[in-house]
Enzyme design. Structure first.
Site: not given
Ligand code: TRP
Length: 339
Positions: A120, A200, A203
């Site tokens: 991240k 994966k 959304k």
């Protein structure tokens, strides 16, 4: 404290999901469906982790809708407030309170080693501290309820290890307080890849199928799924073993039909569009009852609100007890020092 087995009570399970709106197929297969099973066998606490979602940098104004949509998904798949505590994290401020205290026993080096943090962090020029501290809040979520087991995907295993480390360090410094939470890895179905067949299902990557989508919407999504890239023409022989659509059939299509598809795909006798059509129909059918229950909750938002309120009250009663124990053990109960 007596062990759960001695006391004859069920083990406590905690799990959380970020509110990114309506749940998708990956959420369902990887988490929600196993949770519905777990709620029968364990004393379950299921949380919509909106405080976690703040670190992800989305628009806070989207949060209310995303929380409600996920709550509707929870109830529609069969999570049952009679069997499990279902609530929203920010309704129980003790989560962030305990996370703050856990800062005291968590080495920064441990946080910097988390692979999810490293992934991240790459997306930021200036890394928000919330991204680094995210797993501390996750540990607080679990340990606030003295969670003994957590169903997690492979990608969360490291965060659970850290939770155990935090519990151990806290117990060593202040006395036996928290269990060493075990991971229930085998309860899921492993990694569910998105329609791109690469990452994966998530959304934020736009590679999902929503579990509440109407059949024509499901088709609109499944139609775009990536299949065997070497298959260009309809009668080219396909390779089911590299095709994510074939993998998804494994979750929605009966064994006989799958065997038939496999043979015909290899022989170039069934095209990808036809194969996707079967998958799409089966997905839409499998989620039919869930869509119906969701329609009920959408028409009765007051039921959803009441469920979350009651869940928060039950969660908070446990959370308050843990916090007063923690404050006492850490010697933070200054009131008791004023005689
Ligand atoms: N980090 C988890 C995820 O992104 C969500 C989560 C937050 C969680 N707190 C938790 C999962 C506690 C299990 C237990 O999937």
């Amino acid at each position: 404290m007596s062990s759960p087995a001695q006391a004859g009570r069920k083990k406590r399970v905690f799990s959380g999901m970020q509110p990114s709106g309506e749940a998708h197929l990956g959420n369902y297969l990887g988490a929600l469906r196993p949770w519905v099973q777990l709620q029968r066998e364990y004393d379950c606490v299921f949380c919509i982790v909106d405080d976690h979602a703040i670190t992800a940098g989305g628009n806070p104004a989207d949060m209310p809708k995303n929380v409600v949509d996920l709550a509707v998904s929870f109830l529609a798949v069969g999570l049952d407030p009679e069997q499990a505590i279902i609530f929203v994290q920010s309704d129980v401020p003790e989560h962030t309170e305990l996370a703050w205290l856990f800062n005291a026993v968590t080495p920064v080096g441990d946080l910097e080693r988390m692979t999810q943090y490293k992934d991240k962090a790459q997306h930021f020029e200036s890394i928000p501290a919330g991204i680094l501290n995210y797993p501390i809040l996750q540990a607080a979520d679990i340990l606030l309820y003295k969670g003994e087991a957590v169903p997690v995907g492979e990608d969360q295993r490291q965060h659970l290890e850290l939770t155990r480390d935090i519990a151990r360090k806290f117990n060593a410094a202040y006395g036996e307080t928290f269990p060493e939470t075990e991971a229930l890895i085998d309860k899921g179905v492993g990694r569910i890849l998105g329609l791109d067949g690469e990452a994966k299902m998530s959304k934020s990557l736009g590679n999902t199928v929503g579990i509440l989508a109407e059949p024509d919407e499901v088709w609109g999504r499944v139609r775009t799924a990536v299949t065997d890239p070497q298959r260009v023409r309809r009668d080219d022989p396909g390779r089911p073993e590299v095709c994510n659509v074939f993998t998804l059939h494994g979750h929605f299509t009966d064994a006989e039909t799958r065997a038939d598809i496999e043979v015909k795909c290899r022989a170039g006798e069934i095209g990808c569009v036809d194969c996707k059509r079967i998958l799409s129909d089966n997905i839409a059918e499998a989620f039919g009852p869930i869509r119906e229950r969701a329609a009920h909750y959408r028409a009765h938002p007051e039921e959803v609100r009441r469920t979350l309120q009651e869940g928060a009250e039950r969660a908070r009663a446990i959370a308050r007890e843990t916090m007063s124990e923690v404050r006492e053990k850490m010697g933070l109960d200054w009131r008791s020092a004023i005689v």
